[in-house]
Design an enzyme around this catalytic site. Structure first.
Site, mmCIF file in Angstrom:
data_model
loop_
_atom_site.group_PDB
_atom_site.id
_atom_site.type_symbol
_atom_site.label_atom_id
_atom_site.label_comp_id
_atom_site.label_asym_id
_atom_site.label_seq_id
_atom_site.Cartn_x
_atom_site.Cartn_y
_atom_site.Cartn_z
ATOM 1 N N TYR A 187 0.812 -1.219 0.000
ATOM 2 C CA TYR A 187 0.000 0.000 0.000
ATOM 3 C C TYR A 187 0.847 1.271 0.000
ATOM 4 C CZ TYR A 187 -4.541 -2.129 0.911
ATOM 5 O OH TYR A 187 -5.706 -2.823 0.819
ATOM 6 N N LYS A 231 2.323 -13.669 6.389
ATOM 7 C CA LYS A 231 2.497 -14.685 5.347
ATOM 8 C C LYS A 231 4.012 -14.932 5.221
ATOM 9 C CE LYS A 231 0.856 -17.275 2.072
ATOM 10 N NZ LYS A 231 0.243 -18.553 2.416
ATOM 11 N N ASP A 239 -3.373 -17.181 5.522
ATOM 12 C CA ASP A 239 -4.431 -17.987 4.893
ATOM 13 C C ASP A 239 -5.130 -18.849 5.937
ATOM 14 O OD1 ASP A 239 -1.842 -18.936 4.907
ATOM 15 O OD2 ASP A 239 -2.145 -20.365 3.284
#
Ligand code: NAP
Length: 414
Positions: free
Chosen positions: A160, A227, A281
């Site tokens: 971002y 992650k 996830d």
């Protein structure tokens, strides 16, 4: 007072100031607000009415918010010929606390997200999103009441950060050539390029904010979501730096999940916050299947965005999902959802998310009685089944009402 090119601050009311490193809120604070695009005007009007009514109810005439309209997005374009005028940034810096409606961001080319720009320019490093079930709200899951989490999403870095170059541009080619030459790594020539920076500085200040919050509000655990199995030096490092912050700076207040099972047989002693981590996830499954196991959650920017919406869906969707962007002192409060353009100016949309964001603002100001009153009134209104279309379509025998009427019903129930 700061210089404004096209704004005239209210003559009544007082500025919020910093005293002894804390915000000092006068009885009649001036609070800037950005109406926002699309459904912004409908939900901002409803929100300000509910807030004013609650302040009047709690404090009689002793306290009152003095609203100060500032501009961004389409209204700023009309008034200033630009989307995010300097006046707006100056006002938020001068008055510290502001309420914001949603702003449009076109996908793909065009301009950068105003929302992201605001967060970066004002260095609002933590996006704080409490997600808690309100009784009576229709939910797609069996036990929505298990959800009571507070998400701390990093707000200034990650993909971002806006460091990206369009496919085919000279800049993208330069980066592709540089990576080939310096590291002998081949990137397809027809690629667009984005860069994902994650720093020790931004990670640790976010984790400190989450730890301070968890300690202050007696929360039970903090889950670091990342992650890191794939992106080791960004997401993996995020996890490591979060643990480092907790274990080096807050040792007497925390224990790890391993310590919890090795030393305490799975039962945390009173006053200790359990620090755990989950891969992103897996976390999107866990929040659905083992909701009650999660409390405060800390994530980098992109994963934070996904998890906030997914968690909000479990307790009834975006119509009731509040958010706050917090910096060192500045707090910019806004709904999680966007401008929902198809509902603009129809007086039908659910203002609940912005009203609950205003509740966070009232809590930030330590006007918690007002916030509690509003939250109870929202619950009562929903239990009476007089609700906006988004909730009505999921509830049996509900009376569907518009935005203004929903605000009226909440005010009546205060
Ligand atoms: P959106 O505006 O959040 O709307 C998507 C859908 O979510 C709506 O069609 C509606 O679903 C539901 N929804 C949103 N707000 C609701 C509310 N108050 N009450 C009930 N349901 C609500 O997302 P989008 O259409 O993807 O984005 C539109 C624009 O907003 C884009 O330009 C985007 O960049 C911008 N945006 C701004 C912000 C921000 O200002 N912070 C955040 C997100 C997006 P149904 O049609 O099923 O009723």
């Amino acid at each position: 007072m700061a210089n404004y090119s096209k704004l005239t601050p209210p003559t009544e009311g007082e500025k919020i100031t910093i005293q002894n490193k804390k915000l000092h809120i006068p009885d009649n604070p001036i609070i800037p607000f950005i109406t926002g695009d699309g459904i912004g005007p409908d939900i901002m009007k409803a929100t300000r009415r509910v807030v004013d009514a609650s302040v009047e109810k709690v404090f009689k005439s002793k306290k009152k918010i003095v609203w100060f309209e500032i501009f961004a997005g389409e209204l700023a374009q009309q008034k200033y010929g630009e989307l995010l005028p300097e006046d707006t940034l100056t006002a938020i810096k001068e008055y510290y606390i502001a309420l914001k409606g949603p702003l449009t961001t076109p996908v793909g080319g065009g301009f950068r997200s105003l929302n992201v720009t605001l967060r970066q320019v004002l260095d609002l490093f933590a996006c704080v999103r409490p997600v808690k079930y309100i009784k009576g709200v229709p939910s797609p899951v069996k036990r929505p009441e298990d959800m009571d989490v507070v998400i701390f999403r990093e707000n200034t870095e990650d993909v971002y950060a806006g460091i990206e170059w369009q496919q085919g541009s000279a800049e993208a080619k330069k980066v592709i050539d540089f990576i080939k030459k310096e590291f002998n790594i081949t990137i397809r020539e027809d690629s667009g390029i984005g860069i994902k920076p994650i720093s020790i500085f931004a990670t640790k200040r976010l984790m400190r904010a989450a730890l301070d919050y968890a300690i202050k509000l007696n929360r039970k655990s903090i889950t670091i979501v990342h992650k890191g199995n794939i992106m080791k030096y960004t997401e993996g490092a995020f996890r490591d730096w979060c643990y480092e912050t907790a274990l080096q700076e807050y040792r007497d207040k925390v224990l790890t999940e391993k310590e919890l099972s090795d030393k305490y047989n799975g039962k945390a002693p009173a006053g200790k916050i359990v620090i755990k981590d989950r891969i992103a996830d897996s976390m999107l499954q866990q929040i659905l299947t083992r909701t009650a196991d999660y409390d405060v959650i800390v994530l980098p920017n992109l994963n934070g965005d996904y998890l906030s919406d997914a968690a909000a869906a479990q307790v009834g969707g975006l119509g009731l999902a509040p958010g706050a962007n917090i910096g060192e002192y500045i707090g910019l409060f806004e709904a999680t959802h966007g401008t929902a353009p198809k509902y603009a100016n129809k007086d039908v949309i659910n203002p609940g998310s912005l009203i609950l964001s205003a509740c966070l603002m009232l809590e930030y100001m330590e006007w918690t009685e007002c916030s509690n009153l509003i939250k109870a009134a929202i619950e009562k209104t929903i239990l009476q089944k007089t609700v906006t279309y988004d909730l009505a379509r999921l509830l049996d025998n509900a009376t569907e009402i518009g935005t203004t009427a929903f605000a009226d019903a909440i005010i009546k129930n205060l």
